[in-house]
Design a protein around this motif. Sequence first.
Motif, PDB file in Angstrom:
ATOM      1  N   ALA A 187       0.830  -1.208   0.000  1.00 56.48           N
ATOM      2  CA  ALA A 187       0.000   0.000   0.000  1.00 56.48           C
ATOM      3  C   ALA A 187       0.864   1.257   0.000  1.00 56.48           C
ATOM      4  CB  ALA A 187      -0.930  -0.006   1.206  1.00 56.48           C
ATOM      5  N   ILE A 188       1.950   1.245   0.750  1.00 58.10           N
ATOM      6  CA  ILE A 188       2.853   2.401   0.792  1.00 58.10           C
ATOM      7  C   ILE A 188       3.552   2.560  -0.558  1.00 58.10           C
ATOM      8  CG2 ILE A 188       4.949   3.336   1.860  1.00 58.10           C
ATOM      9  CD1 ILE A 188       4.051   1.933   4.474  1.00 58.10           C
ATOM     10  N   ALA A 189       3.955   1.448  -1.171  1.00 52.65           N
ATOM     11  CA  ALA A 189       4.679   1.490  -2.439  1.00 52.65           C
ATOM     12  C   ALA A 189       3.819   2.027  -3.581  1.00 52.65           C
ATOM     13  CB  ALA A 189       5.197   0.106  -2.783  1.00 52.65           C
ATOM     14  N   ALA A 214       1.165   6.899   7.849  1.00 54.05           N
ATOM     15  CA  ALA A 214       0.320   6.335   8.907  1.00 54.05           C
ATOM     16  C   ALA A 214      -1.111   6.149   8.421  1.00 54.05           C
ATOM     17  CB  ALA A 214       0.355   7.226  10.141  1.00 54.05           C
ATOM     18  N   GLU A 215      -1.631   7.113   7.675  1.00 48.95           N
ATOM     19  CA  GLU A 215      -2.995   7.002   7.142  1.00 48.95           C
ATOM     20  C   GLU A 215      -3.096   5.872   6.123  1.00 48.95           C
ATOM     21  OE1 GLU A 215      -5.813   8.496   8.162  1.00 48.95           O
ATOM     22  OE2 GLU A 215      -4.526   9.262   9.756  1.00 48.95           O
ATOM     23  N   ILE A 216      -2.078   5.705   5.319  1.00 50.58           N
ATOM     24  CA  ILE A 216      -2.071   4.602   4.346  1.00 50.58           C
ATOM     25  C   ILE A 216      -2.117   3.263   5.085  1.00 50.58           C
ATOM     26  CG2 ILE A 216      -0.664   3.417   2.611  1.00 50.58           C
ATOM     27  CD1 ILE A 216       0.379   6.236   1.811  1.00 50.58           C
ATOM     28  N   ALA A 217      -1.303   3.135   6.134  1.00 55.90           N
ATOM     29  CA  ALA A 217      -1.262   1.884   6.904  1.00 55.90           C
ATOM     30  C   ALA A 217      -2.606   1.615   7.572  1.00 55.90           C
ATOM     31  CB  ALA A 217      -0.147   1.942   7.946  1.00 55.90           C
ATOM     32  N   LYS A 218      -3.265   2.653   8.085  1.00 56.86           N
ATOM     33  CA  LYS A 218      -4.573   2.481   8.730  1.00 56.86           C
ATOM     34  C   LYS A 218      -5.627   2.001   7.742  1.00 56.86           C
ATOM     35  CE  LYS A 218      -3.888   5.946  12.305  1.00 56.86           C
ATOM     36  NZ  LYS A 218      -4.245   7.290  12.778  1.00 56.86           N
ATOM     37  N   GLY A 219      -5.461   2.331   6.476  1.00 58.52           N
ATOM     38  CA  GLY A 219      -6.426   1.948   5.461  1.00 58.52           C
ATOM     39  C   GLY A 219      -6.299   0.522   4.965  1.00 58.52           C
ATOM     40  N   PRO A 243      -6.790  -3.341   5.053  1.00 57.89           N
ATOM     41  CA  PRO A 243      -7.678  -4.256   5.780  1.00 57.89           C
ATOM     42  C   PRO A 243      -6.891  -5.170   6.712  1.00 57.89           C
ATOM     43  CG  PRO A 243      -8.165  -4.268   3.431  1.00 57.89           C
ATOM     44  CD  PRO A 243      -6.916  -3.477   3.608  1.00 57.89           C
ATOM     45  N   GLY A 244      -7.374  -5.310   7.931  1.00 54.78           N
ATOM     46  CA  GLY A 244      -6.708  -6.153   8.922  1.00 54.78           C
ATOM     47  C   GLY A 244      -5.890  -5.371   9.932  1.00 54.78           C
ATOM     48  N   VAL A 245      -5.613  -4.096   9.645  1.00 60.71           N
ATOM     49  CA  VAL A 245      -4.848  -3.261  10.571  1.00 60.71           C
ATOM     50  C   VAL A 245      -5.802  -2.726  11.632  1.00 60.71           C
ATOM     51  CG1 VAL A 245      -3.474  -1.168  10.832  1.00 60.71           C
ATOM     52  CG2 VAL A 245      -3.124  -2.643   8.852  1.00 60.71           C
ATOM     53  N   THR A 246      -5.496  -3.008  12.894  1.00 63.06           N
ATOM     54  CA  THR A 246      -6.339  -2.541  13.992  1.00 63.06           C
ATOM     55  C   THR A 246      -5.793  -1.283  14.647  1.00 63.06           C
ATOM     56  OG1 THR A 246      -5.188  -4.035  15.514  1.00 63.06           O
ATOM     57  CG2 THR A 246      -7.209  -4.855  14.484  1.00 63.06           C
ATOM     58  N   SER A 247      -4.469  -1.124  14.642  1.00 61.99           N
ATOM     59  CA  SER A 247      -3.871   0.081  15.212  1.00 61.99           C
ATOM     60  C   SER A 247      -2.524   0.332  14.539  1.00 61.99           C
ATOM     61  CB  SER A 247      -3.671  -0.061  16.723  1.00 61.99           C
ATOM     62  OG  SER A 247      -2.708  -1.056  16.996  1.00 61.99           O
ATOM     63  N   VAL A 248      -2.104   1.609  14.561  1.00 61.25           N
ATOM     64  CA  VAL A 248      -0.832   1.991  13.951  1.00 61.25           C
ATOM     65  C   VAL A 248      -0.042   2.808  14.963  1.00 61.25           C
ATOM     66  CG1 VAL A 248       0.287   3.306  12.120  1.00 61.25           C
ATOM     67  CG2 VAL A 248      -1.763   1.984  11.609  1.00 61.25           C
ATOM     68  N   THR A 249       1.185   2.387  15.226  1.00 63.93           N
ATOM     69  CA  THR A 249       2.123   3.157  16.043  1.00 63.93           C
ATOM     70  C   THR A 249       3.141   3.753  15.084  1.00 63.93           C
ATOM     71  OG1 THR A 249       1.839   1.634  17.892  1.00 63.93           O
ATOM     72  CG2 THR A 249       3.766   3.080  17.946  1.00 63.93           C
ATOM     73  N   ASN A 250       3.164   5.072  15.020  1.00 63.67           N
ATOM     74  CA  ASN A 250       3.995   5.770  14.047  1.00 63.67           C
ATOM     75  C   ASN A 250       5.259   6.277  14.730  1.00 63.67           C
ATOM     76  OD1 ASN A 250       5.047   7.237  11.966  1.00 63.67           O
ATOM     77  ND2 ASN A 250       3.191   8.376  11.542  1.00 63.67           N
ATOM     78  N   LYS A 251       6.392   5.680  14.407  1.00 71.44           N
ATOM     79  CA  LYS A 251       7.684   6.103  14.949  1.00 71.44           C
ATOM     80  C   LYS A 251       8.580   6.657  13.841  1.00 71.44           C
ATOM     81  CE  LYS A 251       7.683   2.760  18.727  1.00 71.44           C
ATOM     82  NZ  LYS A 251       8.411   1.644  19.351  1.00 71.44           N
TER      83      LYS A 251
END
Length: 125
Positions: free
Chosen positions: A63-65, A100-105, A107-115
């Motif tokens: 998704a990021i790529a 972070a928004e891409i990762a949240k979108g 499917p299957g991702v419940t939470s995102v910790t952005n470091k």
Amino acid sequence: MKSIKTFRLAVGAVIVATSMTAWSQTSDTASAPGASAMAASGSAAPATGRKANRTLRRQVYSAIAQHKEISAGNISVIAKDGAVTLNGSVTDASQVGTVAEIAKGVPGVTSVTNKLTVQKPFGGM
């Protein structure tokens, strides 16, 4: 002298007997009725564990790529049971939130910790 040998022999016999019973125990899930049928049909249960974490991590990378404006070469993704952690650096401050928004979108991702951090130029300014 004879009693010491007898005592050692008795202790050795107890150790052997307990080790034999420990090896013969089975897990409760394998002996449950219908467990072998569930194990045989792997598609009936959702993938869990390492395989699911690897799949989710790859989906987030993919998704990021898809966003060509993001340089994903310095981004690492860790996925565990739906929780995603983003580490590394991006070239622009606006990309931190975008990734972070891409990762949240996904499917299957419940939470995102952005470091994620912003990569400093070579001059350090």
